[in-house]
Design a protein around this motif. Structure first.
Motif, PDB file in Angstrom:
ATOM      1  N   ARG A  25       6.618  -7.743  -5.915  1.00  0.00           N
ATOM      2  CA  ARG A  25       5.199  -7.557  -5.637  1.00  0.00           C
ATOM      3  C   ARG A  25       4.389  -8.850  -5.697  1.00  0.00           C
ATOM      4  O   ARG A  25       3.509  -9.081  -4.863  1.00  0.00           O
ATOM      5  CB  ARG A  25       4.596  -6.545  -6.615  1.00  0.00           C
ATOM      6  CG  ARG A  25       3.222  -6.130  -6.180  1.00  0.00           C
ATOM      7  CD  ARG A  25       2.711  -4.894  -6.867  1.00  0.00           C
ATOM      8  NE  ARG A  25       1.499  -4.480  -6.198  1.00  0.00           N
ATOM      9  CZ  ARG A  25       1.451  -3.589  -5.228  1.00  0.00           C
ATOM     10  NH1 ARG A  25       2.541  -2.996  -4.843  1.00  0.00           N
ATOM     11  NH2 ARG A  25       0.319  -3.291  -4.639  1.00  0.00           N
ATOM     12  N   LEU A  57     -11.088   1.356  -1.607  1.00  0.00           N
ATOM     13  CA  LEU A  57     -11.186   2.439  -0.613  1.00  0.00           C
ATOM     14  C   LEU A  57     -11.452   1.851   0.771  1.00  0.00           C
ATOM     15  O   LEU A  57     -10.820   2.247   1.767  1.00  0.00           O
ATOM     16  CB  LEU A  57     -12.306   3.408  -1.011  1.00  0.00           C
ATOM     17  CG  LEU A  57     -12.479   4.616  -0.089  1.00  0.00           C
ATOM     18  CD1 LEU A  57     -11.302   5.572  -0.206  1.00  0.00           C
ATOM     19  CD2 LEU A  57     -13.780   5.354  -0.390  1.00  0.00           C
ATOM     20  N   ASP A 115      -8.359   0.095   2.125  1.00  0.00           N
ATOM     21  CA  ASP A 115      -7.338   1.064   2.544  1.00  0.00           C
ATOM     22  C   ASP A 115      -7.709   1.694   3.884  1.00  0.00           C
ATOM     23  O   ASP A 115      -6.854   1.832   4.778  1.00  0.00           O
ATOM     24  CB  ASP A 115      -7.173   2.150   1.474  1.00  0.00           C
ATOM     25  CG  ASP A 115      -6.586   1.595   0.181  1.00  0.00           C
ATOM     26  OD1 ASP A 115      -6.147   0.429   0.194  1.00  0.00           O
ATOM     27  OD2 ASP A 115      -6.583   2.315  -0.827  1.00  0.00           O
ATOM     28  N   ALA A 138       1.100   9.034   2.831  1.00  0.00           N
ATOM     29  CA  ALA A 138       0.941   7.774   2.107  1.00  0.00           C
ATOM     30  C   ALA A 138      -0.157   6.913   2.724  1.00  0.00           C
ATOM     31  O   ALA A 138      -0.674   6.010   2.074  1.00  0.00           O
ATOM     32  CB  ALA A 138       2.260   7.011   2.092  1.00  0.00           C
ATOM     33  N   LEU A 139      -0.504   7.207   3.982  1.00  0.00           N
ATOM     34  CA  LEU A 139      -1.525   6.392   4.657  1.00  0.00           C
ATOM     35  C   LEU A 139      -2.945   6.865   4.356  1.00  0.00           C
ATOM     36  O   LEU A 139      -3.902   6.172   4.673  1.00  0.00           O
ATOM     37  CB  LEU A 139      -1.300   6.425   6.175  1.00  0.00           C
ATOM     38  CG  LEU A 139      -0.069   5.676   6.677  1.00  0.00           C
ATOM     39  CD1 LEU A 139       0.160   5.959   8.145  1.00  0.00           C
ATOM     40  CD2 LEU A 139      -0.236   4.178   6.452  1.00  0.00           C
ATOM     41  N   VAL A 140      -3.092   8.062   3.756  1.00  0.00           N
ATOM     42  CA  VAL A 140      -4.439   8.589   3.521  1.00  0.00           C
ATOM     43  C   VAL A 140      -5.140   7.763   2.450  1.00  0.00           C
ATOM     44  O   VAL A 140      -4.669   7.691   1.317  1.00  0.00           O
ATOM     45  CB  VAL A 140      -4.376  10.072   3.088  1.00  0.00           C
ATOM     46  CG1 VAL A 140      -5.764  10.568   2.730  1.00  0.00           C
ATOM     47  CG2 VAL A 140      -3.760  10.913   4.185  1.00  0.00           C
ATOM     48  N   PRO A 141      -6.262   7.108   2.810  1.00  0.00           N
ATOM     49  CA  PRO A 141      -6.967   6.323   1.797  1.00  0.00           C
ATOM     50  C   PRO A 141      -7.688   7.241   0.811  1.00  0.00           C
ATOM     51  O   PRO A 141      -8.083   8.335   1.168  1.00  0.00           O
ATOM     52  CB  PRO A 141      -7.990   5.516   2.615  1.00  0.00           C
ATOM     53  CG  PRO A 141      -7.635   5.724   4.044  1.00  0.00           C
ATOM     54  CD  PRO A 141      -6.922   7.033   4.118  1.00  0.00           C
ATOM     55  N   GLY A 142      -7.838   6.776  -0.419  1.00  0.00           N
ATOM     56  CA  GLY A 142      -8.666   7.485  -1.379  1.00  0.00           C
ATOM     57  C   GLY A 142      -7.975   8.601  -2.124  1.00  0.00           C
ATOM     58  O   GLY A 142      -8.572   9.226  -2.984  1.00  0.00           O
ATOM     59  N   ARG A 154       0.233   4.046  -7.002  1.00  0.00           N
ATOM     60  CA  ARG A 154       0.977   3.113  -6.150  1.00  0.00           C
ATOM     61  C   ARG A 154       2.083   2.549  -7.025  1.00  0.00           C
ATOM     62  O   ARG A 154       1.872   2.341  -8.213  1.00  0.00           O
ATOM     63  CB  ARG A 154       0.036   2.012  -5.655  1.00  0.00           C
ATOM     64  CG  ARG A 154      -1.079   2.680  -4.876  1.00  0.00           C
ATOM     65  CD  ARG A 154      -2.198   1.806  -4.450  1.00  0.00           C
ATOM     66  NE  ARG A 154      -3.303   2.671  -4.038  1.00  0.00           N
ATOM     67  CZ  ARG A 154      -4.298   2.300  -3.263  1.00  0.00           C
ATOM     68  NH1 ARG A 154      -4.353   1.067  -2.831  1.00  0.00           N
ATOM     69  NH2 ARG A 154      -5.246   3.148  -2.935  1.00  0.00           N
ATOM     70  N   ILE A 155       3.241   2.390  -6.447  1.00  0.00           N
ATOM     71  CA  ILE A 155       4.404   2.047  -7.263  1.00  0.00           C
ATOM     72  C   ILE A 155       4.647   0.543  -7.189  1.00  0.00           C
ATOM     73  O   ILE A 155       4.965   0.018  -6.134  1.00  0.00           O
ATOM     74  CB  ILE A 155       5.651   2.829  -6.795  1.00  0.00           C
ATOM     75  CG1 ILE A 155       5.368   4.334  -6.773  1.00  0.00           C
ATOM     76  CG2 ILE A 155       6.843   2.503  -7.688  1.00  0.00           C
ATOM     77  CD1 ILE A 155       4.994   4.922  -8.119  1.00  0.00           C
ATOM     78  N   TYR A 156       4.463  -0.112  -8.314  1.00  0.00           N
ATOM     79  CA  TYR A 156       4.614  -1.561  -8.353  1.00  0.00           C
ATOM     80  C   TYR A 156       5.946  -1.935  -9.002  1.00  0.00           C
ATOM     81  O   TYR A 156       6.329  -1.371 -10.026  1.00  0.00           O
ATOM     82  CB  TYR A 156       3.495  -2.191  -9.206  1.00  0.00           C
ATOM     83  CG  TYR A 156       2.123  -2.197  -8.578  1.00  0.00           C
ATOM     84  CD1 TYR A 156       1.818  -1.398  -7.480  1.00  0.00           C
ATOM     85  CD2 TYR A 156       1.115  -3.009  -9.095  1.00  0.00           C
ATOM     86  CE1 TYR A 156       0.553  -1.408  -6.917  1.00  0.00           C
ATOM     87  CE2 TYR A 156      -0.152  -3.024  -8.535  1.00  0.00           C
ATOM     88  CZ  TYR A 156      -0.432  -2.222  -7.447  1.00  0.00           C
ATOM     89  OH  TYR A 156      -1.688  -2.237  -6.894  1.00  0.00           O
ATOM     90  N   TRP A 192      -7.793   0.593  -7.649  1.00  0.00           N
ATOM     91  CA  TRP A 192      -7.446   2.016  -7.511  1.00  0.00           C
ATOM     92  C   TRP A 192      -7.293   2.644  -8.882  1.00  0.00           C
ATOM     93  O   TRP A 192      -6.969   1.980  -9.858  1.00  0.00           O
ATOM     94  CB  TRP A 192      -6.196   2.227  -6.649  1.00  0.00           C
ATOM     95  CG  TRP A 192      -4.922   1.582  -7.114  1.00  0.00           C
ATOM     96  CD1 TRP A 192      -4.499   0.334  -6.794  1.00  0.00           C
ATOM     97  CD2 TRP A 192      -3.914   2.142  -7.965  1.00  0.00           C
ATOM     98  NE1 TRP A 192      -3.288   0.080  -7.387  1.00  0.00           N
ATOM     99  CE2 TRP A 192      -2.913   1.170  -8.106  1.00  0.00           C
ATOM    100  CE3 TRP A 192      -3.770   3.375  -8.611  1.00  0.00           C
ATOM    101  CZ2 TRP A 192      -1.767   1.386  -8.878  1.00  0.00           C
ATOM    102  CZ3 TRP A 192      -2.631   3.580  -9.379  1.00  0.00           C
ATOM    103  CH2 TRP A 192      -1.649   2.607  -9.504  1.00  0.00           C
ATOM    104  N   TYR A 208       0.812  -1.222   0.000  1.00  0.00           N
ATOM    105  CA  TYR A 208       0.000   0.000   0.000  1.00  0.00           C
ATOM    106  C   TYR A 208       0.842   1.268   0.000  1.00  0.00           C
ATOM    107  O   TYR A 208       0.511   2.244  -0.669  1.00  0.00           O
ATOM    108  CB  TYR A 208      -0.916  -0.051   1.225  1.00  0.00           C
ATOM    109  CG  TYR A 208      -1.786   1.167   1.450  1.00  0.00           C
ATOM    110  CD1 TYR A 208      -2.546   1.702   0.409  1.00  0.00           C
ATOM    111  CD2 TYR A 208      -1.877   1.765   2.701  1.00  0.00           C
ATOM    112  CE1 TYR A 208      -3.359   2.799   0.621  1.00  0.00           C
ATOM    113  CE2 TYR A 208      -2.688   2.858   2.925  1.00  0.00           C
ATOM    114  CZ  TYR A 208      -3.421   3.377   1.880  1.00  0.00           C
ATOM    115  OH  TYR A 208      -4.220   4.456   2.099  1.00  0.00           O
TER     116      TYR A 208
END
Lengths: 221, 228
Positions: free
Chosen positions: A62, A165, A168, B51-55, B60-62, B113, A51
């Motif tokens: 990943r 959402l 998260d 970074a913790l704020v949802p929405g 996001r870095i994969y 997302w 996340y």
């Protein structure tokens, strides 16, 4: 110092012919607790890696991290499900019922934190019951939203965005909830030890959970 | 209410949370789209905690390997080979001298997302293929990433779509290493996993070889919403 006191208590208890310990959690409850705890920490750690971008970049891999996360999520309900699946479930079920049922004293625990000691408290206090309900509800929500994120058919894209959402928000909320739980455990050594050994000093119970102390004496630990 | 004055608060709380979660799944996308911009600003204001704020409308870095490949823009070459009449080796300057295409389109991850209104800029894949000249029997493309592991695929007809870009600029800047720079693919009508990062090589062939995530069960034809 505390060891000396405990030895004195043991001596006194022995002379009076009864145990100074009360059974708090049986082995089934302890195994369910610690396996669930380990899985939960694995899920929070792998979830954080998936996340939080800086952690994603630092760890990478990943597919492997996501695989552990999904496997852990599916496994999370197993300890509890197995714990209530057989004849070994009696104590676990009794405690689940205790966590479910709230008395006036449980509400009072929140209202008058300064006078908690005087409350006619059972085995669990209001805070513990709230924590248990919160974590149980969180597990249900995370499992449902996680399954939709990973396995929903492609035409559910609108609900997948909602599930993301929810997942998260649930990560942040559960992370805080688990941190609070760990903090309370580490700052209350008798209770933490009782989740490891299964027993707690009778003196602790008389002071902190007098209603349960009587139940335990009469064979309903 | 049971006889001893106790109520089943615990199970009600669990059911209440489940209902809240269900409502979030049902309507979360609309909430997300409505407040995403605000949450993004909040996320940016909070620094590391952001970074913790949802929405928030953030990428996001994969990466599927242990690190982010760092590729020098100066020495970068995009190789196009396989069933083509003239194999290519394109530098960043070559790509910037070709017919450029800009588009603004969201980036949608298959897990749910999305980042709205991303600015993309580069060369249409069809333009590059017209320079290389695919042979008559060529029906598929295979893309290989500079990370040495990730691969992707498209059919020749998918590759001809106007919103499939070989992108060297996004979000108003050169594509950063985190986002797959210096050059990545952007397949607008498909999920993010089709938009391979650190694009290194394109092989034209007559067989679709399923890509990295497709070997984990994602659809080879990754149309967003599951329809073409």
């Amino acid at each position: 110092m505390s060891l000396r006191i405990r030895q004195d208590e043991v001596a006194r208890g022995a002379t009076r012919g009864h145990n100074i310990w009360l059974d708090r959690f049986d082995v089934v409850e302890r195994v369910v607790h610690w396996t669930t705890a380990i899985l939960m920490l694995v899920l929070l750690a792998t979830g954080a890696i998936l996340y939080i971008p800086s952690l994603s970049i630092a760890v990478g891999h990943r597919a492997a991290v996501a695989g552990i996360h999904v496997f852990g999520g599916i496994a999370l309900l197993l300890p509890l499900a197995l714990g209530v699946a057989g004849p070994w479930r009696q104590r676990l079920l009794r405690d689940l019922r205790r966590l479910d049922c709230w008395s006036a004293a449980d509400w009072e625990w929140f209202r008058r934190p300064g006078r908690r000691l005087g409350l006619a408290r059972g085995k669990f206090n209001g805070g513990q019951k709230a924590e248990a309900a919160f974590v149980a509800g969180g597990m249900v929500v995370m499992l449902a939203s996680g399954v939709i994120m990973g396995y929903a058919p492609a035409r559910w894209i609108y609900w997948q965005q909602g599930a993301t959402l929810v997942h998260d928000c649930g990560f942040v909320a559960l992370g805080i909830g688990i941190a609070v739980h760990i903090y309370y455990g580490l700052t209350r050594p008798e209770q933490l030890r009782s989740m490891l050994t299964g027993r707690i000093p009778r003196s602790w119970a008389a002071k902190n959970a007098p209603v349960w102390a009587e139940e335990a004496e009469s064979g309903q630990p | 209410m049971s006889s001893n004055g106790e109520t089943h608060v615990g199970r009600r709380a669990v059911l209440g949370m489940a209902a809240l979660g269900a409502a979030g799944i049902a309507f979360g996308a609309s909430i997300d789209n409505a407040v995403g911009g605000t949450l993004t600003r909040l996320s940016n204001d909070l620094g590391a905690l952001g970074a913790l704020v949802p929405g928030a409308d953030e990428f996001r870095i994969y990466t599927v390997t242990g690190s982010i490949p760092v590729i020098s823009p100066a020495s970068y070459r995009l190789r196009v080979g396989g069933m083509v009449k003239s194999p290519l080796e394109l530098s960043l300057d070559d790509l910037r001298a070709m017919k450029r295409t800009r588009l603004v389109h969201y980036f949608q991850c298959v897990t749910g997302w999305r980042v709205p209104s991303v600015h993309w800029e580069g060369v249409q894949l069809s333009e590059i293929l017209s320079h290389a000249g695919a042979t008559e029997s060529a029906t598929a493309l295979r893309f290989l990433s500079g990370d040495g592991v990730y691969t992707e695929s498209l059919t020749m007809s998918q590759a001809q779509l106007p919103d499939v870009l070989v992108a060297d600029r996004m979000i108003g800047d050169d594509v950063t290493p985190d986002h797959g720079g210096p050059v990545r693919l952007y397949v607008a009508p498909m999920y993010g996993y089709k938009s391979i990062k650190w694009l290194d090589r394109i092989e034209v062939s007559d067989t679709v070889v399923p890509g990295y995530w497709e070997n984990f069960g994602y659809p080879v034809n990754g149309w967003i919403g599951g329809v073409a």
